[in-house]
Design a protein around this motif. Structure first.
Motif, short mmCIF file in Angstrom:
data_model
loop_
_atom_site.label_atom_id
_atom_site.label_comp_id
_atom_site.label_asym_id
_atom_site.label_seq_id
_atom_site.Cartn_x
_atom_site.Cartn_y
_atom_site.Cartn_z
N THR A 268 1.35 -29.58 -43.71
CA THR A 268 2.72 -29.33 -44.16
C THR A 268 2.98 -30.08 -45.46
O THR A 268 2.26 -31.01 -45.82
CB THR A 268 3.77 -29.81 -43.12
OG1 THR A 268 3.69 -31.23 -42.98
CG2 THR A 268 3.61 -29.13 -41.78
N SER A 272 8.68 -29.98 -53.66
CA SER A 272 7.93 -29.00 -54.46
C SER A 272 6.50 -29.44 -54.71
O SER A 272 6.10 -30.53 -54.30
CB SER A 272 8.60 -28.78 -55.81
OG SER A 272 9.89 -29.31 -55.85
N GLU A 278 -0.65 -22.92 -48.21
CA GLU A 278 0.71 -22.60 -47.72
C GLU A 278 0.78 -21.16 -47.20
O GLU A 278 0.22 -20.24 -47.81
CB GLU A 278 1.73 -22.78 -48.84
CG GLU A 278 3.14 -22.47 -48.39
CD GLU A 278 4.19 -22.85 -49.42
OE1 GLU A 278 3.85 -23.06 -50.61
OE2 GLU A 278 5.38 -22.92 -49.03
N ALA A 280 3.49 -18.61 -46.73
CA ALA A 280 4.89 -18.25 -46.95
C ALA A 280 5.16 -16.94 -46.21
O ALA A 280 5.63 -15.96 -46.79
CB ALA A 280 5.17 -18.13 -48.44
N ASP A 281 4.78 -16.89 -44.94
CA ASP A 281 4.92 -15.65 -44.16
C ASP A 281 5.29 -15.97 -42.70
O ASP A 281 5.65 -17.10 -42.38
CB ASP A 281 3.60 -14.85 -44.23
CG ASP A 281 2.42 -15.65 -43.68
OD1 ASP A 281 2.64 -16.72 -43.07
OD2 ASP A 281 1.26 -15.22 -43.84
N GLY A 284 3.45 -18.91 -41.11
CA GLY A 284 4.04 -20.18 -41.55
C GLY A 284 5.31 -20.49 -40.77
O GLY A 284 5.53 -21.63 -40.35
N ASP A 285 6.11 -19.45 -40.55
CA ASP A 285 7.35 -19.65 -39.78
C ASP A 285 7.05 -20.05 -38.34
O ASP A 285 7.73 -20.90 -37.76
CB ASP A 285 8.18 -18.35 -39.76
CG ASP A 285 8.74 -18.01 -41.14
OD1 ASP A 285 8.76 -18.91 -42.01
OD2 ASP A 285 9.12 -16.84 -41.36
N ARG A 288 6.14 -23.67 -38.30
CA ARG A 288 7.34 -24.51 -38.47
C ARG A 288 8.10 -24.61 -37.15
O ARG A 288 8.56 -25.67 -36.77
CB ARG A 288 8.23 -23.94 -39.57
CG ARG A 288 9.41 -24.86 -39.89
CD ARG A 288 10.22 -24.39 -41.10
NE ARG A 288 9.36 -24.08 -42.22
CZ ARG A 288 9.06 -22.86 -42.64
NH1 ARG A 288 9.58 -21.79 -42.04
NH2 ARG A 288 8.25 -22.67 -43.65
N ARG A 303 7.28 -26.98 -45.59
CA ARG A 303 6.39 -25.84 -45.87
C ARG A 303 5.16 -26.01 -44.97
O ARG A 303 4.67 -27.13 -44.80
CB ARG A 303 6.00 -25.86 -47.35
CG ARG A 303 7.22 -25.74 -48.28
CD ARG A 303 6.95 -26.35 -49.64
NE ARG A 303 5.95 -25.64 -50.40
CZ ARG A 303 5.39 -26.12 -51.51
NH1 ARG A 303 5.73 -27.31 -51.98
NH2 ARG A 303 4.49 -25.42 -52.15
N GLY A 305 1.17 -24.56 -43.51
CA GLY A 305 -0.03 -23.79 -43.80
C GLY A 305 -1.22 -24.28 -43.00
O GLY A 305 -1.11 -25.20 -42.19
#
Ligand code: GDP
Ligand code: IMO
Ligand code: MG
Length: 421
Positions: A268, A272, A278, A280-281, A284-285, A288, A303, A305
């Protein structure tokens, strides 16, 4: 001897829990860098506690805790943390020592942090806005105020001088903030700070070492946020790696024995900056959600991954890691397929090295797939009873990094840690 526990990724690896677990084996726990940007979570009597500056050994009755010279200390936040610690029936004054040479975070450092981020437009670092960068700038710029200065009768004059300097910088950045309320709180907290045992940290710790006492250095942030070796400029402002222990506490390199590196079973990052693996899909959700990946200090969503072995091998190298702890293994319990990054592909070329410029858009992670275990591991107590798929996952990490995973954390609780023989 000094052992070190530190993070190998971008922070939040679960260092707090691991330090708390190992604390009974040591006489002294010391923070050597960072400040209130850290948020170290532990569970005491089944209740969640987040520590920011106080070392994670504070809940053990016979453990001494030292805030070392390498830390930048916000007295206002310290006061709040002490109140939390007290609510658990702990007398924080008994076992907490503070190094004279630790630098103070002033209210205007926090304002400068905000002003600096605002001035960066789309290139924000994603700072925790705790004043860390400006406080370390005043340290290296030789302007800062230190905890030991509190006892100087000219402290207020020195404070006013520095505040004026900060005001000019803030004016230059066209940033306006009324710090008078924060200042009132700050001066109250300075009075509070005076009740602590303020020591020459370097003598204090070396005396303990010469008496044969065992010291554990507790890292904050992670190796990829190190100001020299991390993903600059998207880093913090201190040396988070094992080398920081020497300068942050005043101990000699030959005193350092084990370097225990903590990594999540995935990866994680909060704030920035580049993060090659990562996701970002939806995956990933899912990570999280399963890992409750929200910042312990700022509440920001982290973030997520896959685990990045290229970055981990680099971190093992610069830290001299002797043992690995893999945390949050249980978060992967429900995944059908798991992936690990073993190489980066940059402009068509494959590499196993961290490049000088880590532009996320330009790095394609080369991923190896592994079968998930699809079993609940949170109640497991010994390595042998873990699913075979998980053992395969771990042994791949061992052989890639050439450092062994010695402990597996399978839940946030103190007792959820499995030792691999
Ligand atoms: P630190 O900054 O490295 O101390 O880590 P944080 O406290 O910021 O974040 C780690 C989070 O993961 C905290 O909420 C911990 O309670 C939690 N945690 C630690 N180890 C485990 C684990 O093995 N499994 C699960 N599910 N959660 C864990
Ligand atoms: P612990 O000790 C995760 C990140 C911030 C930002 C960058 C710079 O809990 O692992 P700073 O406030 O230091 O100027 O922010 O570093 N960062 C952390 N990320 N865990 C931390 O600490 C962090 N401390 C700072 O999000 O990207
Ligand atoms: Mg944290």
């Amino acid at each position: 001897m000094v052992d070190v526990i530190l993070g190998l990724q971008w922070g939040d690896e679960g260092k707090g829990k691991i330090v708390d677990y190992f604390a009974p084996r040591y006489d002294l726990i010391a923070r050597f860098q960072g400040g209130p940007n850290a948020g170290h979570t532990l569970y005491v009597k089944d209740q969640k506690v987040v520590l920011h500056q106080i070392p994670s050994g504070i809940f053990h009755e016979n453990t001494i805790n030292l805030i070392g010279n390498g830390v930048v200390l916000d007295p206002v936040i310290l006061k709040r943390e002490c109140e939390t610690v007290k609510s658990f029936g702990i007398d924080y004054r008994k076992n907490l020592y503070i190094a004279q040479r630790a630098h103070l975070i002033l209210p205007t450092h926090r304002a400068l942090d905000k002003a600096s981020e605002l001035s960066k437009g789309n290139e924000k670092i994603g700072s925790t806005l705790k004043g860390i960068g400006p406080a370390y700038m005043d340290k290296t710029g030789r302007n800062g105020l230190r905890v030991g200065d509190l006892l100087d009768k000219n402290f207020t004059t020195q404070y006013i001088r520095l505040r004026l300097k900060h005001q000019k910088l803030l004016d230059g950045l066209h940033f306006q903030e009324d710090v008078s309320e924060m200042e009132e709180e700050f001066f109250e907290a300075l009075e509070f700070l005076k009740q602590f045992k303020i020591v020459q940290g370097e003598y204090f710790i070396n005396e303990k070492l010469s008496q044969g006492k065992k010291v554990l250095a507790e890292g904050a942030q992670g190796s990829m946020l190190d100001v020299d070796f991390g993903t600059f400029p998207f880093v913090t402002s201190s040396n988070t790696i094992s080398a920081g222990v020497c300068t942050g506490l005043g101990v000699a390199p030959q005193q350092i024995r084990e370097v225990i590196g903590v990594t999540k079973a995935y990866c994680t990052r909060v704030g920035s900056g580049p993060f090659p693996t990562e996701l970002a899909d939806e995956t990933g959700d899912l990570l999280r959600k399963a890992g409750s990946e929200y910042g312990a200090t700022t509440g920001r969503p982290r973030r997520c991954g896959w685990i990045d072995l290229v970055a981990l091998r680099y971190a093992c190298m610069i830290n001299g890691v002797t043992k690995l702890v893999m945390t949050k293994a249980d978060v992967l319990d429900d995944f059908e397929t798991l992936k690990m990054c073993t190489k980066y592909r940059i402009a068509g070329k494959e590499t196993e090295e961290i490049p000088f410029q880590m532009l996320q858009q330009a790095i394609e992670p080369v991923l190896s797939s592994f079968q998930g275990w699809k079993k609940d591991i949170t109640t497991k107590k010994d390595f042998n009873s873990l699913p075979e798929e998980m053992k395969t996952y771990i042994s791949f990490i061992d052989s890639y990094l050439k450092v062994k995973v010695s402990y597996i954390s399978n839940g946030p609780g103190r007792d959820q840690l499995i030792e691999k023989q």
